[in-house]
Design a protein around this motif. Structure first.
Motif, PDB file in Angstrom:
ATOM      1  N   PHE A   1      42.370  40.902  33.742  1.00 27.38           N
ATOM      2  CA  PHE A   1      41.080  41.566  33.529  1.00 27.38           C
ATOM      3  C   PHE A   1      39.954  40.720  34.100  1.00 27.38           C
TER       4      PHE A   1
ATOM      5  N   TYR B   1      34.399  52.162  34.902  1.00 22.80           N
ATOM      6  CA  TYR B   1      35.049  51.086  34.158  1.00 22.80           C
ATOM      7  C   TYR B   1      36.485  51.442  33.810  1.00 22.80           C
TER       8      TYR B   1
ATOM      9  N   TYR C   1      45.576  55.891  33.230  1.00 24.57           N
ATOM     10  CA  TYR C   1      45.362  54.679  32.433  1.00 24.57           C
ATOM     11  C   TYR C   1      46.485  54.498  31.416  1.00 24.57           C
TER      12      TYR C   1
ATOM     13  N   SER D   1      39.671  49.320  34.736  1.00 22.01           N
ATOM     14  CA  SER D   1      40.682  48.964  33.737  1.00 22.01           C
ATOM     15  C   SER D   1      42.085  49.317  34.226  1.00 22.01           C
TER      16      SER D   1
END
Lengths: 317, 285
Positions: free
Chosen positions: A267, A29, A162, A33
């Motif tokens: 998203f 995940y 990230y 992201s």
């Protein structure tokens, strides 16, 4: 008052994004992201031309491809450091956007959409067939991550990347907001509402349209460059028309002509196909259905609906 | 010289297919102001259906085409009623997004029903004619003739019949057409039925001349729009000229320059026309 509340909301969202990697335990995940944040950059660009100026461009993924390939090739052939090639990539993209934007902005509405779509096809065909430069379908592998061996951060770690992408996505969102608030942004909205009138009051609309188109392409080029260094591998497959449609979908679903819209939409387009995975080959059909239904029943997107709800509540109290 | 002629003949065949697609697109655009992007995928659906009837059920080709036409016709009407009518009065961008969503759905349905293998509609036209060194396969000749016939029929329909007149009236001025007693609710249905039928014919031609595979429909619809941009909006002669120019350019490019880049060259021609004649080759300034 309303503006203060908006700032508070954005602040809260940013805190949420900063905490996100600590909250998710599944590594996959975090990967999604990162992809979604890269898409936020591309979608903010798409929103400038589609949401604010009212011209649907179907070449965003193609421009991402130009950004991705130019940073990879500059690194390979000129030995440029990663950070420098990432910075140059949007300008390479801007060059191509200038070349293509000038003729295509001579037509309006649907025809502009079709011409840009043709550009995306051209970019795709060239990436596929120009083997000497792009290695065709096999793509380019081993694109280096930012930072050398003794870098301050461990760039191989997904979390590090990230935060890197988060900072850039936040900056680009801020930049988009600045553009939209400026006089240029007002003229772009005016072009969307009544282009003839803009011309009639003595503003050269084509300059502003070209500006919106080239800027949106630069956003895409940056997103593509960051993507290339994140995945370390690129091939033409991911820079096709289907992905350009994803950019459009992100803007529509999120809420076109809003700053929050592309964030939500990005998203959405990254995570929705993952959730539809159970449907396997029906995925395409469902995805199309979501697009059709969303356009018919919530044309102002999620951000638009949220704003309506907030205003309704404020009106009541 | 013979080689050039040969490529021109090839170009006319594929150009004829483009014209059929473009005719469907231009009438829909004229009436509803919608860039019916799903048109290519719907056309391919018709081609797939014909293939299915011929190979699985052993129908004769003409019967298979006829059934595919009828199904395509109904599909066109359904698309208008369910997808485009709700966004009629909304922003034009919305209709275009709906069209994109529809494209995904129809492509998905094609994939689900017919798989991702490429298929070729089998025909038994295998003779090859030879005119002074220029060879024309029988099938290619029939495709050219059929396309010419359909274009002529469409022209007569739009120019000479009462319904055709109503279609032109709605395209020109919707409000005035309503005042003159034209039923603007049924006209879009007629237009969608006809344009989808033309599309199905084009799908069959592509399926028998080349092959049908996922993604072909999208490529075809882009070519259809390129034809409209080339020829000028809303004119049947424009679509014919644009389609032939695009088809012949492509064939010549494939034959003499590079077959991998033939589409790039076709688009470059389109862009150059746009630079010098934004209204298209046959459009009014």
């Amino acid at each position: 008052m309303a503006r203060n509340r908006t700032y508070i909301l954005y602040g809260l969202a940013l805190v949420g994004f900063v905490l996100l990697p600590q909250l998710i335990s599944v590594k996959y995940y975090i990967h999604l992201s990162v992809l979604a944040l890269i898409w936020v950059i591309a979608a903010q660009g798409q929103n400038l031309i589609q949401g604010y100026t009212g011209y649907v461009s179907i070449v965003q993924a193609g421009f991402m491809g130009i950004g991705a390939y130019s940073t990879a090739l500059m690194g390979m052939h000129f030995d440029l450091p990663v950070w420098l090639s990432i910075i140059i990539a949007p300008f390479v993209t801007a060059f191509f956007a200038l070349l293509t934007g000038y003729p295509s902005l001579r037509v309006k509405g649907h025809y502009f959409a079709i011409v840009t779509l043709a550009f995306n096809m051209v970019i795709f065909i060239v990436l596929m067939n120009f083997h000497q430069l792009t290695h065709g379908e096999a793509g380019i592998t081993g694109i280096p991550k930012p930072g050398g061996k003794d870098a301050l951060f461990n760039w191989r770690d997904r979390e590090t990347y990230y935060y890197f992408v988060l900072i850039i996505a936040a900056l680009m969102t801020g930049l988009a907001a600045l553009i939209v608030r400026s006089r240029i942004g007002q003229i772009l909205v005016a072009i969307r509402q009544n282009e003839d009138l803009v011309g009639a009051v003595g503003i050269a609309a084509w300059k502003y349209k070209l500006f919106a188109f080239v800027t949106s392409a630069m956003f895409a080029g940056l997103a593509g460059a960051i993507y290339a260094h994140y995945q370390s591998f690129i091939n033409p497959e991911i820079f096709g028309i289907a992905q350009s449609l994803d950019a459009i979908l992100a803007v529509i679903i999120g809420g076109s002509g809003t700053i929050a819209g592309p964030i939500i939409g990005a998203f959405f387009v990254v995570f929705l196909p993952e959730y539809l995975r159970f449907a396997d080959s029906f995925r395409l059909i469902l995805y199309g259905l979501v697009l059709v239904l969303a356009t018919i029943f919530m044309p102002r997107g999620i951000a638009g609906i949220a704003r309506d709800l907030m205003e309704k509540r404020r009106g009541r109290t | 010289m013979v080689e050039v002629l040969q490529q021109i003949i090839n170009g006319i065949a594929i150009g004829g297919v483009y014209v059929l697609i473009a005719l469907g697109l231009t009438t829909v655009f004229g009436i509803l102001g919608i860039a019916h992007f799903a048109h290519g995928s719907v056309s391919m659906f018709g081609g797939y259906l014909t293939f299915f009837f011929v190979t699985s059920w052993g129908f004769p080709l003409l019967l298979a085409i006829l059934i595919a036409l009828l199904v395509g016709l109904m599909l066109g009407v359904l698309i208008e009623l369910l997808a485009y009518r709700p966004v009629r009065d909304a922003n034009h961008i919305n209709a275009f997004i709906v069209a994109l969503g529809l494209t995904m759905m129809v492509e998905g349905i094609n994939l689900e029903l017919f798989g991702h293998e490429q298929v070729v509609i089998p025909t038994d036209f295998s003779r090859v004619f030879n005119f002074g060194g220029v060879t024309i396969p029988e099938l290619r000749l029939y495709v050219i003739l059929a396309a010419a016939l359909l274009i002529a029929a469409m022209t007569v329909f739009v120019e000479r019949t009462k319904t055709g007149q109503a279609i032109r009236a709605v395209a020109e001025n919707r409000d005035a057409a309503i005042l003159m007693g034209v039923n603007v609710k049924t006209i879009p249905l007629v237009v969608f039925a006809i344009s989808t039928a033309l599309g199905v014919c084009a799908g069959v031609m592509v399926g028998s001349l080349f092959a049908i595979a996922p993604g072909i429909g999208e490529g075809l619809v882009v070519k259809g729009f390129a034809v409209l941009i080339l020829g000028g909006l809303g004119s049947i002669p424009g679509a014919v000229v644009g389609g032939l120019v695009l088809g012949i350019t492509e064939a010549l490019a494939a034959g003499f320059i590079s077959s991998a880049y033939k589409d790039v060259i076709a688009f470059v021609v389109m862009i150059s026309v746009l630079l010098f004649r934004p209204q298209g080759l046959m459009g009014k300034a």
